[in-house]
Design a protein around this motif. Structure first.
Motif, PDB file in Angstrom:
ATOM      1  N   ALA A 145       0.838  -1.198   0.000  1.00  0.00           N
ATOM      2  CA  ALA A 145       0.000   0.000   0.000  1.00  0.00           C
ATOM      3  C   ALA A 145       0.875   1.251   0.000  1.00  0.00           C
ATOM      4  O   ALA A 145       2.010   1.225   0.475  1.00  0.00           O
ATOM      5  N   PRO A 146       0.342   2.365  -0.498  1.00  0.00           N
ATOM      6  CA  PRO A 146       1.082   3.630  -0.484  1.00  0.00           C
ATOM      7  C   PRO A 146       0.626   4.544   0.644  1.00  0.00           C
ATOM      8  O   PRO A 146      -0.479   4.416   1.162  1.00  0.00           O
ATOM      9  N   TYR A 147       1.505   5.467   1.009  1.00  0.00           N
ATOM     10  CA  TYR A 147       1.032   6.583   1.830  1.00  0.00           C
ATOM     11  C   TYR A 147       1.411   7.888   1.159  1.00  0.00           C
ATOM     12  O   TYR A 147       2.383   7.958   0.397  1.00  0.00           O
ATOM     13  N   VAL A 148       0.604   8.917   1.412  1.00  0.00           N
ATOM     14  CA  VAL A 148       0.689  10.160   0.659  1.00  0.00           C
ATOM     15  C   VAL A 148       0.213  11.311   1.541  1.00  0.00           C
ATOM     16  O   VAL A 148      -0.673  11.131   2.381  1.00  0.00           O
ATOM     17  N   MET A 149       0.805  12.486   1.376  1.00  0.00           N
ATOM     18  CA  MET A 149       0.341  13.673   2.095  1.00  0.00           C
ATOM     19  C   MET A 149      -1.018  14.094   1.548  1.00  0.00           C
ATOM     20  O   MET A 149      -1.300  13.940   0.358  1.00  0.00           O
ATOM     21  N   ILE A 184       4.283   4.662 -10.113  1.00  0.00           N
ATOM     22  CA  ILE A 184       4.256   4.024  -8.794  1.00  0.00           C
ATOM     23  C   ILE A 184       3.752   2.572  -8.907  1.00  0.00           C
ATOM     24  O   ILE A 184       2.815   2.166  -8.214  1.00  0.00           O
ATOM     25  N   PRO A 185       4.367   1.761  -9.761  1.00  0.00           N
ATOM     26  CA  PRO A 185       3.834   0.427 -10.039  1.00  0.00           C
ATOM     27  C   PRO A 185       3.801  -0.510  -8.831  1.00  0.00           C
ATOM     28  O   PRO A 185       2.987  -1.441  -8.794  1.00  0.00           O
ATOM     29  N   ALA A 186       4.649  -0.283  -7.845  1.00  0.00           N
ATOM     30  CA  ALA A 186       4.714  -1.203  -6.707  1.00  0.00           C
ATOM     31  C   ALA A 186       3.463  -1.164  -5.833  1.00  0.00           C
ATOM     32  O   ALA A 186       3.255  -2.076  -5.022  1.00  0.00           O
ATOM     33  N   VAL A 187       2.626  -0.131  -5.966  1.00  0.00           N
ATOM     34  CA  VAL A 187       1.445  -0.015  -5.102  1.00  0.00           C
ATOM     35  C   VAL A 187       0.135  -0.077  -5.889  1.00  0.00           C
ATOM     36  O   VAL A 187      -0.943   0.127  -5.318  1.00  0.00           O
ATOM     37  N   VAL A 188       0.202  -0.378  -7.180  1.00  0.00           N
ATOM     38  CA  VAL A 188      -1.008  -0.424  -8.014  1.00  0.00           C
ATOM     39  C   VAL A 188      -1.470  -1.867  -8.152  1.00  0.00           C
ATOM     40  O   VAL A 188      -0.708  -2.732  -8.605  1.00  0.00           O
ATOM     41  N   HIS A 189      -2.714  -2.140  -7.775  1.00  0.00           N
ATOM     42  CA  HIS A 189      -3.280  -3.478  -7.877  1.00  0.00           C
ATOM     43  C   HIS A 189      -3.612  -3.810  -9.332  1.00  0.00           C
ATOM     44  O   HIS A 189      -3.612  -2.934 -10.197  1.00  0.00           O
ATOM     45  N   VAL A 190      -3.945  -5.065  -9.588  1.00  0.00           N
ATOM     46  CA  VAL A 190      -4.241  -5.502 -10.955  1.00  0.00           C
ATOM     47  C   VAL A 190      -5.473  -4.808 -11.531  1.00  0.00           C
ATOM     48  O   VAL A 190      -5.628  -4.730 -12.755  1.00  0.00           O
ATOM     49  N   ASP A 191      -6.358  -4.294 -10.670  1.00  0.00           N
ATOM     50  CA  ASP A 191      -7.542  -3.577 -11.160  1.00  0.00           C
ATOM     51  C   ASP A 191      -7.317  -2.063 -11.172  1.00  0.00           C
ATOM     52  O   ASP A 191      -8.273  -1.285 -11.218  1.00  0.00           O
ATOM     53  N   ASN A 192      -6.044  -1.653 -11.128  1.00  0.00           N
ATOM     54  CA  ASN A 192      -5.661  -0.229 -11.176  1.00  0.00           C
ATOM     55  C   ASN A 192      -6.147   0.572  -9.975  1.00  0.00           C
ATOM     56  O   ASN A 192      -6.397   1.773 -10.065  1.00  0.00           O
TER      57      ASN A 192
END
Length: 264
Positions: A145-149, A184-192
């Motif tokens: 999962a990603p985190y973001v401001m 950011i491909p490492a946090v994108v699921h197969v359904d985008n």
């Protein structure tokens, strides 16, 4: 049931609701909270219950080991302190595709890592999923999962008034906007979609500072956040557990409020 972040997204899309909130302790640990709330509802009535509600700001409810962690990491003959600003050093290492862990403040309540005991990594590295899963003995079915401001969140993810609050606690998936998918491909699921944690600088200054420094270095306002543990092990809590994870090479470094540590 409500640990199913895709289901939570579907509930938003297929029902006429104004806002969704999923309690962050959505497993068995949340039963005691639900029991207390049910008692208050029955005792005070629905009107008083609603009028006295307030928003949950964070779930950093565990014991604070801030006074102990640096002593633990400094006193081991197999570790070393890297001199410099901890946030800057961490961002530089993450930009060079090192895998790090953050150990700060009180541990999170519930199953989601929310920046007190998290593993951090560069989301732009497409090979991260395989390499990190291997180090943590996890499978490919456990996406990161990603985190973001919060000031960057809507540019990257399809966040709106309905799902915004849930995104503070990683309890829902949202679409990743097209112009960010390949960055950011490492946090994108197969359904985008992704399962983001949207943060501000107030509740966890070290966590947000690392992200801001990483954005300044790379132009990417997102970092990978996954729980600080190996597969089927509890999340790291005490300083000695953190030290052992570093010595076992689960991670390349640990960052605390006061320093950044590596193996010698």
């Amino acid at each position: 049931m409500f640990a199913n972040v895709r289901l939570n997204r579907k509930l938003c899309e297929e029902n006429d609701i104004k806002e969704i909130f999923v309690y962050p302790g959505m497993g068995d640990e949340g039963i005691v909270v639900g029991g207390a709330l049910q008692y208050l509802l029955q005792r005070d009535g629905i009107r008083n219950f609603i009028e006295n509600r307030y928003r949950l700001d964070n779930v950093y409810f565990g014991k604070d080991y801030t006074d102990c962690i640096d002593t633990e990491l400094n006193n081991n003959q197999s570790t070393k302190l890297i001199k410099g600003n901890p946030s800057t050093l961490a961002a530089e290492m993450l930009a060079s595709n090192k895998i790090g862990a953050i150990f700060t403040g009180r541990i999170e309540f519930g199953p989601r890592a929310l920046g007190a005991r998290s593993i951090l990594a560069n989301p732009g590295d497409a090979s991260l999923n395989n390499s990190l899963n291997k180090r943590l003995n996890r499978t490919e079915f456990m996406p990161f999962a990603p985190y973001v401001m919060e000031e960057d969140a809507e540019d990257i993810f399809e966040i709106n008034d309905i799902n915004r609050y849930a995104c503070r606690f990683m309890t829902i998936t949202v679409k990743v906007r097209d112009h960010w998918k390949e960055r950011i491909p490492a946090v994108v699921h197969v359904d985008n979609t992704a399962r983001p944690q949207v943060i501000n600088g107030k509740n966890n200054p070290l966590y947000s500072s690392i992200l801001k420094e990483f954005k300044e270095l790379t132009g990417i306002p997102v970092l990978v956040n996954t729980s600080f543990n190996a597969h089927e092990e509890p999340i790291i809590n005490r300083p000695e557990e953190c030290l052992q994870a570093l010595l076992n090479e689960r991670i390349d470094f640990v960052v605390t409020n006061n320093g950044l540590y590596q193996r010698k």
